[in-house]
Every structure is written in structure tokens, then in C-alpha cells.
Design an enzyme around this catalytic site. Structure first.
Site, PDB file in Angstrom:
ATOM      1  N   ARG A  51      18.422  22.802  -8.881  1.00  0.00           N
ATOM      2  CA  ARG A  51      19.295  23.787  -9.839  1.00  0.00           C
ATOM      3  C   ARG A  51      19.282  24.609  -8.612  1.00  0.00           C
ATOM      4  O   ARG A  51      18.309  24.806  -7.674  1.00  0.00           O
ATOM      5  CB  ARG A  51      19.634  24.270 -11.252  1.00  0.00           C
ATOM      6  CG  ARG A  51      17.720  23.198 -11.734  1.00  0.00           C
ATOM      7  CD  ARG A  51      16.390  24.393 -11.583  1.00  0.00           C
ATOM      8  NE  ARG A  51      17.081  25.003 -11.589  1.00  0.00           N
ATOM      9  CZ  ARG A  51      15.963  26.607 -10.970  1.00  0.00           C
ATOM     10  NH1 ARG A  51      15.421  25.997 -10.304  1.00  0.00           N
ATOM     11  NH2 ARG A  51      16.522  27.899 -11.516  1.00  0.00           N
ATOM     12  N   GLY A  52      19.587  26.013  -9.077  1.00  0.00           N
ATOM     13  CA  GLY A  52      19.462  27.101  -8.394  1.00  0.00           C
ATOM     14  C   GLY A  52      20.555  27.780  -6.574  1.00  0.00           C
ATOM     15  O   GLY A  52      20.591  26.776  -6.682  1.00  0.00           O
ATOM     16  N   ALA A  53      20.921  28.874  -7.201  1.00  0.00           N
ATOM     17  CA  ALA A  53      21.867  28.684  -5.879  1.00  0.00           C
ATOM     18  C   ALA A  53      21.772  27.956  -4.769  1.00  0.00           C
ATOM     19  O   ALA A  53      23.051  27.411  -4.083  1.00  0.00           O
ATOM     20  CB  ALA A  53      22.643  30.368  -6.025  1.00  0.00           C
ATOM     21  N   ARG A  88      28.705  22.611 -10.783  1.00  0.00           N
ATOM     22  CA  ARG A  88      28.728  23.567 -11.842  1.00  0.00           C
ATOM     23  C   ARG A  88      29.418  25.017 -11.022  1.00  0.00           C
ATOM     24  O   ARG A  88      30.048  25.059  -9.817  1.00  0.00           O
ATOM     25  CB  ARG A  88      27.150  23.814 -11.402  1.00  0.00           C
ATOM     26  CG  ARG A  88      25.957  22.820 -11.650  1.00  0.00           C
ATOM     27  CD  ARG A  88      25.022  23.598 -11.954  1.00  0.00           C
ATOM     28  NE  ARG A  88      24.631  24.164 -13.189  1.00  0.00           N
ATOM     29  CZ  ARG A  88      23.862  24.995 -13.038  1.00  0.00           C
ATOM     30  NH1 ARG A  88      22.402  24.884 -12.272  1.00  0.00           N
ATOM     31  NH2 ARG A  88      23.476  25.887 -14.145  1.00  0.00           N
ATOM     32  N   GLN A 199      13.550  27.702 -17.580  1.00  0.00           N
ATOM     33  CA  GLN A 199      12.618  27.436 -15.774  1.00  0.00           C
ATOM     34  C   GLN A 199      11.792  28.410 -15.161  1.00  0.00           C
ATOM     35  O   GLN A 199      11.163  28.276 -14.284  1.00  0.00           O
ATOM     36  CB  GLN A 199      13.962  27.891 -15.096  1.00  0.00           C
ATOM     37  CG  GLN A 199      15.449  27.058 -14.966  1.00  0.00           C
ATOM     38  CD  GLN A 199      16.503  27.596 -15.585  1.00  0.00           C
ATOM     39  OE1 GLN A 199      15.937  28.038 -16.892  1.00  0.00           O
ATOM     40  NE2 GLN A 199      17.982  27.126 -15.853  1.00  0.00           N
ATOM     41  N   ASP A 240      23.834  33.928  -8.774  1.00  0.00           N
ATOM     42  CA  ASP A 240      24.107  32.885  -8.687  1.00  0.00           C
ATOM     43  C   ASP A 240      25.748  33.435  -7.560  1.00  0.00           C
ATOM     44  O   ASP A 240      26.110  32.687  -7.253  1.00  0.00           O
ATOM     45  CB  ASP A 240      24.492  32.603  -9.868  1.00  0.00           C
ATOM     46  CG  ASP A 240      23.207  31.210 -10.585  1.00  0.00           C
ATOM     47  OD1 ASP A 240      22.682  32.428 -10.794  1.00  0.00           O
ATOM     48  OD2 ASP A 240      22.925  30.165 -10.216  1.00  0.00           O
ATOM     49  N   ASN A 250      23.954  36.529 -12.930  1.00  0.00           N
ATOM     50  CA  ASN A 250      22.500  35.500 -12.851  1.00  0.00           C
ATOM     51  C   ASN A 250      22.691  35.380 -13.850  1.00  0.00           C
ATOM     52  O   ASN A 250      23.002  35.235 -15.272  1.00  0.00           O
ATOM     53  CB  ASN A 250      21.672  36.209 -12.061  1.00  0.00           C
ATOM     54  CG  ASN A 250      20.845  35.283 -12.067  1.00  0.00           C
ATOM     55  OD1 ASN A 250      20.585  34.670 -11.429  1.00  0.00           O
ATOM     56  ND2 ASN A 250      19.597  36.016 -12.724  1.00  0.00           N
ATOM     57  N   LYS A 251      21.031  34.328 -14.547  1.00  0.00           N
ATOM     58  CA  LYS A 251      20.813  33.213 -15.460  1.00  0.00           C
ATOM     59  C   LYS A 251      21.075  34.855 -16.696  1.00  0.00           C
ATOM     60  O   LYS A 251      20.648  35.476 -16.930  1.00  0.00           O
ATOM     61  CB  LYS A 251      19.355  33.155 -14.878  1.00  0.00           C
ATOM     62  CG  LYS A 251      19.051  32.429 -15.937  1.00  0.00           C
ATOM     63  CD  LYS A 251      19.616  31.634 -17.278  1.00  0.00           C
ATOM     64  CE  LYS A 251      19.712  30.265 -16.251  1.00  0.00           C
ATOM     65  NZ  LYS A 251      21.203  29.431 -15.927  1.00  0.00           N
TER      66      LYS A 251
HETATM   67  O1  MRU Z   1      21.154  27.470 -13.772  1.00  0.00           O
HETATM   68  P1  MRU Z   1      20.258  27.663 -12.706  1.00  0.00           P
HETATM   69  O2  MRU Z   1      18.293  26.938 -13.853  1.00  0.00           O
HETATM   70  O3  MRU Z   1      20.664  26.729 -11.959  1.00  0.00           O
HETATM   71  O4  MRU Z   1      20.273  29.140 -12.289  1.00  0.00           O
HETATM   72  C1  MRU Z   1      19.085  30.105 -11.945  1.00  0.00           C
HETATM   73  C2  MRU Z   1      19.061  31.366 -11.907  1.00  0.00           C
HETATM   74  O5  MRU Z   1      19.958  31.548 -12.131  1.00  0.00           O
HETATM   75  C3  MRU Z   1      18.656  31.504  -9.992  1.00  0.00           C
HETATM   76  O6  MRU Z   1      17.752  33.220 -10.511  1.00  0.00           O
HETATM   77  C4  MRU Z   1      19.540  31.840  -9.012  1.00  0.00           C
HETATM   78  O7  MRU Z   1      20.148  30.580  -8.945  1.00  0.00           O
HETATM   79  C5  MRU Z   1      19.300  31.898  -8.077  1.00  0.00           C
HETATM   80  S1  MRU Z   1      18.643  31.266  -6.723  1.00  0.00           S
HETATM   81  C6  MRU Z   1      17.719  31.617  -5.650  1.00  0.00           C
END
Ligand code: MRU
Length: 357
Positions: A51-53, A88, A199, A240, A250-251
């Protein structure tokens, strides 16, 4: 970065399989998992083993290579690319990486296509690592400035995991922190737990511990009072998808942190590689916001006394729950966007100038 002193990247290709670190088991178990087919890659993205963009972009790129390795048929490759993009919806890096792979592979003849796909997937990952390193070099200047004024530990608040585990290496939000720490600047990180999937607690705190960076996990609602007490010098988060006007997706919970930062005059920085910029969508209302299974809220996971991972229900069994995974922070609350090319204001003029658009 390091796990128990050993250097890792989050994804690599070895002996015809793609290797990932299964993030659903961290911090309790460190398991390296094999992805053998494009379906494995799609599933790993969906259930958030990765996970993470930036990392889901890298996984999608390798997923394309796995599709070719499995069945080098144009219809299968096209269908796989669509399924990867749909795995996703919010992080734009996924589509960006798949489109880049398709563009690269369109004119390549059959006997070379797998080699070229693997080369391009590695290139996407190597580039992300370099970009994240540059984000660190650029963000370091801001931490250094705060330290030079304060002459004491710089307290940084972060949300979710925008650390190396969310990228290929370095992370986005954590890269300036790692660079500051390596330079000997004392830093301490307030780590938002980041409900519902935690996370922050499970991944950000874990990776900072492995690099010996002082950090404290806080409940997501604690940042406000810490800012009122002057215990936060700056916020650094990832994203993201950031629009060319500077609006940041973002999250979930990032927006509330930005509001608290604005109210308390705490600088609020967003870190991102250019692959996270959406140059097409003009209105943040049109960003697809992922809604995930409500079980992520109603159940929590941890280890029991036998060190076994267990999942338990914490809500009334009849209650409904709703699980939106991302929110939008309007550009007006963003102090700056830290990118691989430098620091930009959160505005289209500034972003376009920086990226020659
Ligand atoms: O749902 P996730 O864990 O994939 O969400 C991740 C985030 O929101 C991060 O802050 C974002 O992807 C930046 S990662 C460098």
C-alpha cells in the site's frame, strides 16, 4: 532502509517472481511474499499487502510484467492493465504506472517484450527511489531552518504511513526526517495512529524504530492539543493524489490535521513525487474516494499471548459503520509541496512553473 540492521527495498524481482514485504502482518511478523501472477499483484494491492501510492504504482508496473510472463497475448495484457488500474481507485500512481508500461510496450516485438517490461518496471521503481531521496534533500532544508532557530529537538507530526514502506525506499514524508537524522539534527516524530488500519502505529512507528528515530504514537485526535501546547514544529504528510491547483487527497484525517495546523500557525507540508500529481482533474470533488469494508473499523487485529495474530470485534454487533479511506485538504491549508524538483507553493502557477507544464 533497514529492518533489524539489514537493508531492504519494498519490492524486487528475483527468480521469475516479484517479492514484496507483506504489510498486513507488520509489525508483528516480517514476511516476504512471492507474487507469481498478475492476479497475485492485483490481490496484493486490493488487500493492502502492499500500500502507499508510490508502492502500489511500482507493484502495478511489476504486475504488468507478470501478466506478460504468464500469457503474452495482447487481449490478456490489456485486460490485466484494466484490472490493475481498478484494484484501488484513489492513488493516481497506479494508473500512471500502468499507462507508462503500456506506452513503453506497445511497439515492442514478442521475443523482447518481457525483458523490456521488467526493465521498465525496475526503472519506475529506481526512479521513485531517487525522487524520494531528492524529496528528503529538499525537505531537510525546512527542518534545518527550524532547528537553527530553535536549537532544540524538532517535533514533527505525521499521519498514516508515507514512509519507505509506502514507497520503494526512503518514503516521502519520512525522507526529510531520515535525512535530518543522518545529519545529526535531533528530531522526534509524533505518529498519528491512523485508524482504522493503524498504518501510523503499525508501519511508521515500526520503520522509525528500525532507524533509531525517536517517535511517539498518538491517537488521531491528539495532534490538536499538542499544536495548541506548542509541541509540534511542523506537520509532514504524504499524498495519494494532488491536483495541479494544490488540493491534496490523502489518508482520512489529514484534513482535520491541516485545519488544526492552520489554527495554530504550524507549517503543514505535503511531500510527493511528480507521479502523484493529477494534471487532469480540476475539481477535487471529482477525485474517486475509496470506501473500504466497514470491518476495518469494527474489528481490530493484534497478537495474543501466544504471539499469534488475532482479529476481534470491538463494536456492537448490530451497529453499522462507514469507512471512507481518504479526504481532501484544500490548497489554502498547505504551506508547501515538497517534490523531487524542489518546494512548490500549493498553487497551479507554482506547480506548473516547477514542472515546466
Ligand atoms: O490506504 P493507504 O495505506 O495506501 O494510504 C496511504 C497514504 O494515504 C499515504 O499517506 C500516501 O499514499 C502517501 S505514501 C508515500
Amino acid at each position: 532502509m533497514r529492518i533489524e540492521g539489514k537493508e531492504f527495498r519494498t519490492i524486487w524481482y528475483e527468480n521469475n517472481v516479484v517479492k514484496i514485504i507483506d504489510q498486513t502482518k507488520l509489525p508483528h511478523q516480517f514476511i516476504i511474499k512471492d507474487l507469481k501472477t498478475v492476479k497475485d499483484a492485483i490481490n496484493a494491492i486490493k488487500i493492502m499487502e502492499v500500500r502507499g501510492a508510490p508502492l502500489i504504482g511500482g507493484t502495478a508496473a511489476y504486475g504488468m510484467a507478470l501478466a506478460i510472463q504468464e500469457n503474452n497475448d495482447p487481449d490478456f495484457i490489456k485486460k490485466s492493465s484494466e484490472e490493475l488500474i481498478e484494484s484501488r481507485p484513489t492513488a493516481i500512481n497506479l494508473k500512471w504506472a500502468v499507462d507508462r508500461m503500456m506506452k513503453k510496450l506497445v511497439d515492442i516485438n514478442n521475443d523482447k517484450i518481457l525483458d523490456e517490461a521488467l526493465k521498465e518496471a525496475k526503472e519506475i521503481c529506481d526512479e521513485d527511489e531517487k525522487f524520494c531521496e531528492n524529496i528528503g534533500v529538499n525537505g531537510l532544508k525546512i527542518i534545518e531552518e527550524i532547528y537553527n532557530k530553535k536549537k532544540d529537538t524538532v517535533n514533527i507530526l505525521t499521519h498514516c504511513n508515507a514512509g519507505w514502506l509506502a514507497t520503494i525506499n526512503w518514503g516521502t514524508a519520512t525522507s526529510p526526517i531520515y535525512h535530518a537524522h543522518k545529519k545529526g539534527i535531533p528530531v522526534h516524530v509524533w505518529v498519528d495512529e491512523t485508524r482504522p488500519r493503524n498504518q501510523g502505529a503499525n508501519l511508521t512507528s515500526y520503520e522509525l524504530n528500525e532507524e533509531n528515530i525517536p517517535n511517539t504514537i498518538i491517537a488521531d485526535n491528539t495532534g490538536g492539543i499538542l499544536m495548541q501546547r506548542g509541541e509540534v514544529d511542523m506537520c509532514i504528510v504524504g499524498t495519494d493524489r494532488t491536483l495541479s491547483n494544490g488540493d491534496v487527497c490523502n489518508k482520512i484525517g489529514t484534513y482535520l490535521k491541516a485545519l488544526a495546523a492552520h489554527d495554530n500557525k504550524v507549517p503543514f507540508y505535503v511531500t510527493l513525487p511528480s507521479s502523484t500529481i493529477d494534471w487532469d482533474i480540476k475539481d477535487s470533488k471529482n477525485i474517486p474516494i475509496e470506501e473500504r469494508n466497514s470491518e476495518e473499523l469494527s474489528h481490530v487485529e493484534g497478537i495474543d499471548e501466544n504471539n499469534e495474530i488475532k482479529k476481534v470485534l470491538i463494536y456492537p454487533s448490530k451497529s453499522k459503520a462507514m469507512n471512507l479511506a481518504f479526504d481532501i485538504t484544500p490548497a489554502k491549508y498547505v504551506t508547501g509541496l515538497i517534490t523531487e524538483k524542489g518546494i512548490s507553493e500549493a498553487s497551479s502557477e507554482s506547480l506548473k512553473k516547477l514542472f515546466n507544464k
